[in-house]
Scaffold this motif. Structure first.
Motif, PDB file in Angstrom:
ATOM      1  N   ILE A  44     -10.310   6.223   8.704  1.00 18.64           N
ATOM      2  CA  ILE A  44      -9.581   6.206   7.436  1.00 18.64           C
ATOM      3  C   ILE A  44      -8.223   6.886   7.605  1.00 18.64           C
ATOM      4  CG2 ILE A  44      -9.592   7.147   5.091  1.00 18.64           C
ATOM      5  CD1 ILE A  44     -12.639   6.643   5.090  1.00 18.64           C
ATOM      6  N   ALA A  45      -8.190   7.993   8.329  1.00 17.82           N
ATOM      7  CA  ALA A  45      -6.922   8.693   8.573  1.00 17.82           C
ATOM      8  C   ALA A  45      -5.974   7.826   9.405  1.00 17.82           C
ATOM      9  CB  ALA A  45      -7.179  10.024   9.274  1.00 17.82           C
ATOM     10  N   LEU A  46      -6.504   7.118  10.384  1.00 17.15           N
ATOM     11  CA  LEU A  46      -5.681   6.239  11.211  1.00 17.15           C
ATOM     12  C   LEU A  46      -5.086   5.112  10.375  1.00 17.15           C
ATOM     13  CD1 LEU A  46      -4.768   5.628  14.125  1.00 17.15           C
ATOM     14  CD2 LEU A  46      -6.780   4.194  14.346  1.00 17.15           C
ATOM     15  N   LEU A  47      -5.887   4.531   9.506  1.00 12.87           N
ATOM     16  CA  LEU A  47      -5.378   3.489   8.623  1.00 12.87           C
ATOM     17  C   LEU A  47      -4.330   4.047   7.659  1.00 12.87           C
ATOM     18  CD1 LEU A  47      -8.629   1.492   7.794  1.00 12.87           C
ATOM     19  CD2 LEU A  47      -6.689   0.744   9.160  1.00 12.87           C
ATOM     20  N   ALA A  48      -4.536   5.249   7.156  1.00 16.10           N
ATOM     21  CA  ALA A  48      -3.566   5.853   6.240  1.00 16.10           C
ATOM     22  C   ALA A  48      -2.237   6.123   6.940  1.00 16.10           C
ATOM     23  CB  ALA A  48      -4.137   7.145   5.655  1.00 16.10           C
ATOM     24  N   VAL A  49      -2.294   6.622   8.165  1.00 14.76           N
ATOM     25  CA  VAL A  49      -1.053   6.882   8.907  1.00 14.76           C
ATOM     26  C   VAL A  49      -0.327   5.580   9.204  1.00 14.76           C
ATOM     27  CG1 VAL A  49      -0.166   7.682  11.141  1.00 14.76           C
ATOM     28  CG2 VAL A  49      -1.785   9.066   9.886  1.00 14.76           C
ATOM     29  N   GLY A  50      -1.061   4.545   9.589  1.00 13.44           N
ATOM     30  CA  GLY A  50      -0.439   3.247   9.845  1.00 13.44           C
ATOM     31  C   GLY A  50       0.192   2.663   8.597  1.00 13.44           C
ATOM     32  N   ALA A  51      -0.494   2.772   7.460  1.00 12.85           N
ATOM     33  CA  ALA A  51       0.065   2.269   6.208  1.00 12.85           C
ATOM     34  C   ALA A  51       1.312   3.066   5.819  1.00 12.85           C
ATOM     35  CB  ALA A  51      -0.990   2.346   5.105  1.00 12.85           C
ATOM     36  N   PHE A  52       1.284   4.368   6.009  1.00 12.29           N
ATOM     37  CA  PHE A  52       2.442   5.206   5.693  1.00 12.29           C
ATOM     38  C   PHE A  52       3.640   4.825   6.550  1.00 12.29           C
ATOM     39  CE2 PHE A  52       4.948   9.066   6.414  1.00 12.29           C
ATOM     40  CZ  PHE A  52       5.349   9.329   5.107  1.00 12.29           C
ATOM     41  N   LYS A  53       3.416   4.614   7.842  1.00 16.61           N
ATOM     42  CA  LYS A  53       4.518   4.227   8.730  1.00 16.61           C
ATOM     43  C   LYS A  53       5.063   2.862   8.350  1.00 16.61           C
ATOM     44  CE  LYS A  53       3.535   6.944  12.820  1.00 16.61           C
ATOM     45  NZ  LYS A  53       3.355   6.920  14.266  1.00 16.61           N
ATOM     46  N   LEU A  54       4.188   1.930   7.991  1.00 20.43           N
ATOM     47  CA  LEU A  54       4.624   0.592   7.600  1.00 20.43           C
ATOM     48  C   LEU A  54       5.450   0.651   6.316  1.00 20.43           C
ATOM     49  CD1 LEU A  54       4.457  -2.482   8.048  1.00 20.43           C
ATOM     50  CD2 LEU A  54       2.436  -2.464   6.589  1.00 20.43           C
ATOM     51  N   ILE A  55       4.979   1.407   5.347  1.00 24.68           N
ATOM     52  CA  ILE A  55       5.707   1.503   4.079  1.00 24.68           C
ATOM     53  C   ILE A  55       7.059   2.177   4.278  1.00 24.68           C
ATOM     54  CG2 ILE A  55       5.665   2.626   1.819  1.00 24.68           C
ATOM     55  CD1 ILE A  55       2.639   2.048   1.778  1.00 24.68           C
ATOM     56  N   THR A  56       7.104   3.241   5.072  1.00 26.74           N
ATOM     57  CA  THR A  56       8.385   3.915   5.289  1.00 26.74           C
ATOM     58  C   THR A  56       9.350   3.019   6.059  1.00 26.74           C
ATOM     59  OG1 THR A  56       7.493   4.996   7.265  1.00 26.74           O
ATOM     60  CG2 THR A  56       7.477   6.255   5.214  1.00 26.74           C
ATOM     61  N   ARG A  57       8.857   2.217   6.978  1.00 26.36           N
ATOM     62  CA  ARG A  57       9.733   1.310   7.722  1.00 26.36           C
ATOM     63  C   ARG A  57      10.267   0.212   6.806  1.00 26.36           C
ATOM     64  NH1 ARG A  57       7.975  -0.531  13.533  1.00 26.36           N
ATOM     65  NH2 ARG A  57       8.357   1.677  13.807  1.00 26.36           N
ATOM     66  N   LEU A  58       9.413  -0.273   5.889  1.00 27.64           N
ATOM     67  CA  LEU A  58       9.855  -1.321   4.968  1.00 27.64           C
ATOM     68  C   LEU A  58      10.856  -0.779   3.953  1.00 27.64           C
ATOM     69  CD1 LEU A  58       6.503  -3.211   4.276  1.00 27.64           C
ATOM     70  CD2 LEU A  58       8.441  -4.003   5.623  1.00 27.64           C
ATOM     71  N   VAL A  59      10.658   0.425   3.470  1.00 24.03           N
ATOM     72  CA  VAL A  59      11.536   0.994   2.455  1.00 24.03           C
ATOM     73  C   VAL A  59      12.844   1.470   3.066  1.00 24.03           C
ATOM     74  CG1 VAL A  59      11.758   2.913   0.822  1.00 24.03           C
ATOM     75  CG2 VAL A  59       9.643   1.607   0.928  1.00 24.03           C
TER      76      VAL A  59
END
Length: 99
Positions: A44-59
């Motif tokens: 779950i933590a790995l998925l959260a970190v990946g989602a955070f990195k994806l969102i920050t890269r998109l924004v």
């Protein structure tokens, strides 16, 4: 009498073995449960970190390009060194041209 003695030994062995095995199974089950819970938490933590990195890269947008700046060649500050280099240039002009 031999059969009775064998039955008593089996009964004593079962009285000792069954509680110990239940305790060991409980400890093993607890450790296994904790390991599975930690594995799920890590995923779950790995998925959260990946989602955070994806969102920050998109924004944030594209990363700015970094250009390497050429460092200026510094002249030596020692006047004796400069005088020695001038003297060498007078004596050996072709060796300085190769550098």
């Amino acid at each position: 009498m031999k059969v009775l003695w064998t039955l008593v030994k089996v009964a004593v062995a079962l009285v000792l073995v069954i509680p110990v095995s239940l305790l060991l199974l409980g400890v093993f089950g607890t450790v296994l449960g904790l390991a599975i819970m930690l594995l799920r938490l890590a995923l779950i933590a790995l998925l959260a970190v990946g989602a955070f990195k994806l969102i920050t890269r998109l924004v944030r947008g594209p990363a700015p390009s970094v250009e390497a700046k050429a460092t200026p060649r510094l002249t030596p500050a020692d006047p004796y060194y400069q005088a020695a280099m001038r003297e060498l240039d007078l004596e050996l002009p072709e060796s300085r041209a190769r550098r």
